[in-house]
Each structure stands twice: as C-alpha cells, then as structure tokens.
Design a protein around this motif. Structure first.
Motif, PDB file in Angstrom:
ATOM      1  N   ASP A  36       0.851  -1.193   0.000  1.00 21.89           N
ATOM      2  CA  ASP A  36       0.000   0.000   0.000  1.00 21.89           C
ATOM      3  C   ASP A  36       0.889   1.247   0.000  1.00 21.89           C
ATOM      4  OD1 ASP A  36      -1.941   1.914   0.234  1.00 21.89           O
ATOM      5  OD2 ASP A  36      -2.918   1.035   1.998  1.00 21.89           O
ATOM      6  N   TRP A  37       1.518   1.499  -1.153  1.00 24.45           N
ATOM      7  CA  TRP A  37       2.487   2.590  -1.258  1.00 24.45           C
ATOM      8  C   TRP A  37       1.833   3.961  -1.160  1.00 24.45           C
ATOM      9  CZ3 TRP A  37       5.863  -0.475   0.076  1.00 24.45           C
ATOM     10  CH2 TRP A  37       6.106  -1.703  -0.553  1.00 24.45           C
ATOM     11  N   ASP A  38       0.585   4.076  -1.604  1.00 24.63           N
ATOM     12  CA  ASP A  38      -0.113   5.368  -1.500  1.00 24.63           C
ATOM     13  C   ASP A  38      -0.304   5.756  -0.038  1.00 24.63           C
ATOM     14  OD1 ASP A  38      -0.290   5.643  -4.230  1.00 24.63           O
ATOM     15  OD2 ASP A  38      -2.327   4.861  -4.373  1.00 24.63           O
ATOM     16  N   ARG A  39      -0.625   4.784   0.799  1.00 27.33           N
ATOM     17  CA  ARG A  39      -0.793   5.069   2.229  1.00 27.33           C
ATOM     18  C   ARG A  39       0.542   5.516   2.836  1.00 27.33           C
ATOM     19  NH1 ARG A  39      -1.912   0.760   7.130  1.00 27.33           N
ATOM     20  NH2 ARG A  39      -1.929   2.299   8.804  1.00 27.33           N
ATOM     21  N   ILE A  40       1.610   4.851   2.452  1.00 27.21           N
ATOM     22  CA  ILE A  40       2.926   5.201   2.993  1.00 27.21           C
ATOM     23  C   ILE A  40       3.342   6.594   2.523  1.00 27.21           C
ATOM     24  CG2 ILE A  40       5.391   4.599   2.848  1.00 27.21           C
ATOM     25  CD1 ILE A  40       4.456   1.635   2.986  1.00 27.21           C
ATOM     26  N   THR A  41       3.062   6.925   1.270  1.00 25.57           N
ATOM     27  CA  THR A  41       3.367   8.278   0.777  1.00 25.57           C
ATOM     28  C   THR A  41       2.578   9.322   1.555  1.00 25.57           C
ATOM     29  OG1 THR A  41       3.952   7.518  -1.435  1.00 25.57           O
ATOM     30  CG2 THR A  41       3.268   9.813  -1.223  1.00 25.57           C
ATOM     31  N   ALA A  42       1.310   9.028   1.847  1.00 24.70           N
ATOM     32  CA  ALA A  42       0.477   9.964   2.608  1.00 24.70           C
ATOM     33  C   ALA A  42       1.023  10.148   4.031  1.00 24.70           C
ATOM     34  CB  ALA A  42      -0.968   9.461   2.652  1.00 24.70           C
ATOM     35  N   LEU A  43       1.420   9.050   4.675  1.00 28.69           N
ATOM     36  CA  LEU A  43       1.997   9.130   6.021  1.00 28.69           C
ATOM     37  C   LEU A  43       3.322   9.896   6.002  1.00 28.69           C
ATOM     38  CD1 LEU A  43       1.260   5.503   7.270  1.00 28.69           C
ATOM     39  CD2 LEU A  43       0.283   7.609   8.206  1.00 28.69           C
ATOM     40  N   ALA A  44       4.096   9.694   4.942  1.00 28.66           N
ATOM     41  CA  ALA A  44       5.369  10.409   4.814  1.00 28.66           C
ATOM     42  C   ALA A  44       5.133  11.916   4.659  1.00 28.66           C
ATOM     43  CB  ALA A  44       6.155   9.861   3.624  1.00 28.66           C
ATOM     44  N   LYS A  45       4.116  12.294   3.905  1.00 26.79           N
ATOM     45  CA  LYS A  45       3.800  13.723   3.747  1.00 26.79           C
ATOM     46  C   LYS A  45       3.441  14.348   5.080  1.00 26.79           C
ATOM     47  CE  LYS A  45       2.339  13.709  -1.105  1.00 26.79           C
ATOM     48  NZ  LYS A  45       1.201  13.790  -2.054  1.00 26.79           N
ATOM     49  N   GLU A  46       2.649  13.625   5.878  1.00 34.40           N
ATOM     50  CA  GLU A  46       2.277  14.134   7.203  1.00 34.40           C
ATOM     51  C   GLU A  46       3.524  14.311   8.074  1.00 34.40           C
ATOM     52  OE1 GLU A  46      -0.594  11.561   8.957  1.00 34.40           O
ATOM     53  OE2 GLU A  46      -2.081  11.874   7.380  1.00 34.40           O
ATOM     54  N   ALA A  47       4.404  13.292   8.058  1.00 35.64           N
ATOM     55  CA  ALA A  47       5.613  13.345   8.880  1.00 35.64           C
ATOM     56  C   ALA A  47       6.564  14.438   8.410  1.00 35.64           C
ATOM     57  CB  ALA A  47       6.316  11.995   8.845  1.00 35.64           C
ATOM     58  N   ALA A  48       6.644  14.642   7.106  1.00 37.39           N
ATOM     59  CA  ALA A  48       7.527  15.669   6.565  1.00 37.39           C
ATOM     60  C   ALA A  48       7.087  17.073   6.974  1.00 37.39           C
ATOM     61  CB  ALA A  48       7.589  15.564   5.044  1.00 37.39           C
ATOM     62  N   GLY A  49       5.816  17.202   7.337  1.00 35.73           N
ATOM     63  CA  GLY A  49       5.294  18.506   7.755  1.00 35.73           C
ATOM     64  C   GLY A  49       5.472  18.794   9.235  1.00 35.73           C
ATOM     65  N   LEU A  50       6.026  17.849   9.986  1.00 29.38           N
ATOM     66  CA  LEU A  50       6.257  18.073  11.419  1.00 29.38           C
ATOM     67  C   LEU A  50       7.464  18.974  11.642  1.00 29.38           C
ATOM     68  CD1 LEU A  50       5.728  14.418  12.728  1.00 29.38           C
ATOM     69  CD2 LEU A  50       4.180  16.344  13.058  1.00 29.38           C
ATOM     70  N   GLY A  51       7.553  19.488  12.829  1.00 27.76           N
ATOM     71  CA  GLY A  51       8.754  20.263  13.167  1.00 27.76           C
ATOM     72  C   GLY A  51       8.576  21.752  12.996  1.00 27.76           C
TER      73      GLY A  51
END
Length: 200
Positions: A185-200
């Motif tokens: 489920d690469w789309d889900r992982i890309t979505a989770l990565a986008k959320e994480a990339a926005g932290l900080g």
C-alpha cells in the motif's frame, strides 16, 4: 539529519519491497530512510535502494560492530546508525566516507562520543530513557550536541521532541506500517510520509 524532521526506521522482511517502499517515502518528502539490520533481507534491501532509487538517501541501522559497519558501507549505505557507541565502531568510521550516527544516553557515553569528535548522536531508546524531559535536561551541559531520538517516538509526541533545541530530527517506524509494506500500500505510505515531513 537536517534534511527532514522524521527519518523512517524500517525493519524489512522482503528485499523485493525495498525499492517501491523507498520511492513511496521519497515521494512523500522523506528521502532519507534507515533500514535496520534486524532481518536477513536488510543488506539486500540497502543495496537495491542504493542502486535503483537515486532520489533516496539510504542508511543502515542497528549496526553493532565494525564488521557490520563495513558490510553496510559495501552495500551502498550513505549513513550508518548504531544503538550504542564503542571504540571499535568509532575506529571503523574514522576517515570513512560514510558517517556514523552512534547511540548515546548517559552523560559518560555522550562525553566519550564528544572526545571522538561526535556532536550528532542517536538517543535510544528515547521513551524508556526519559524522553523529552531527559533530553531537555541534557541541553545545558551538552549545548554542542544534537540528537535524533528513536524508540517510542510517535506522531503524538514527535512534535514535543522536535521542539527541543538539541533535537534535529526523530526516527520512527510509524511512517511505514508493517501491514502497509506487506500489502504494497504505497499510496498510504506516501500519505503518512507527507504528514511526517510537515512536522517540526
């Protein structure tokens, strides 16, 4: 460490999943990824990502000794992470073109790493070792040291860690859940990565 707020920490069982996983994470804004040496597939996965995913910055995690450090370097790892710090590991990384991120928790371990020239350290296991409060207490006596906490870091507390002046990034496995990797489920992982990339 300064390139992204979250470094995905991956335990990969199937090296065949490595390339699409790395592409999915990079597409979400997390090109740097740590593949841990906790499975037999790890080195093959690192080698595949290094050769087939130029947009990724693949690293190796859970390196425990000089032999493993050299194996990771030979596989194409761009950085190597260890849960601890030993003179043997420091010697293996000395002068090498692949940086080592050693793990340190106690004041004595941090001082030993500083004596070897390390100012960027892994803090593991973060949750069990005292978490945000412990890292906050280390900021004053070790003002030159920057940490990447891993272990017990989640979307719920990642922001608290990243708010600390001595934390550069965090490591976490939530960005690539095992079931999502297993099912592709690469789309889900890309979505989770986008959320994480926005932290900080």
């Amino acid at each position: 460490m300064t390139g992204q707020p979250v470094i995905p920490v991956i335990v990969i069982e199937d090296a065949g999943k490595a390339v699409p996983l790395a592409r999915a994470l990079a597409a979400g804004g997390l090109p740097a990824v740590e593949i841990t040496l906790r499975t037999e597939a790890a080195l093959d996965a690192i080698e595949a990502i290094a050769s087939e995913v130029p947009e990724a910055v693949v690293g190796a995690g859970t390196a425990l000794n000089a032999k493993q450090y050299e194996a990771c370097r030979a596989a194409g790892a761009r950085f190597v992470v260890s849960p601890g710090f030993t003179p043997e590991l420091a010697e293996a990384a000395d002068g090498a073109n692949v940086p080592l991120l050693p793990g340190c928790v106690t004041s004595s371990e941090i001082m030993a790493a500083l004596e070897e020239g390390y100012t960027h350290l892994k803090f593991f296991p973060a949750g069990q070792a005292g978490g945000v409060a412990y890292l906050k207490a280390l900021a004053s006596p070790f003002s030159a040291v920057r940490f990447c906490p891993t272990g017990g870091v989640s979307p719920d507390n990642a922001g608290d860690y990243l708010d600390l002046p001595n934390v550069v990034c965090v490591g976490g496995s939530w960005v690539a859940p095992k079931e999502a990797v297993a099912s592709g489920d690469w789309d889900r992982i890309t979505a989770l990565a986008k959320e994480a990339a926005g932290l900080g």
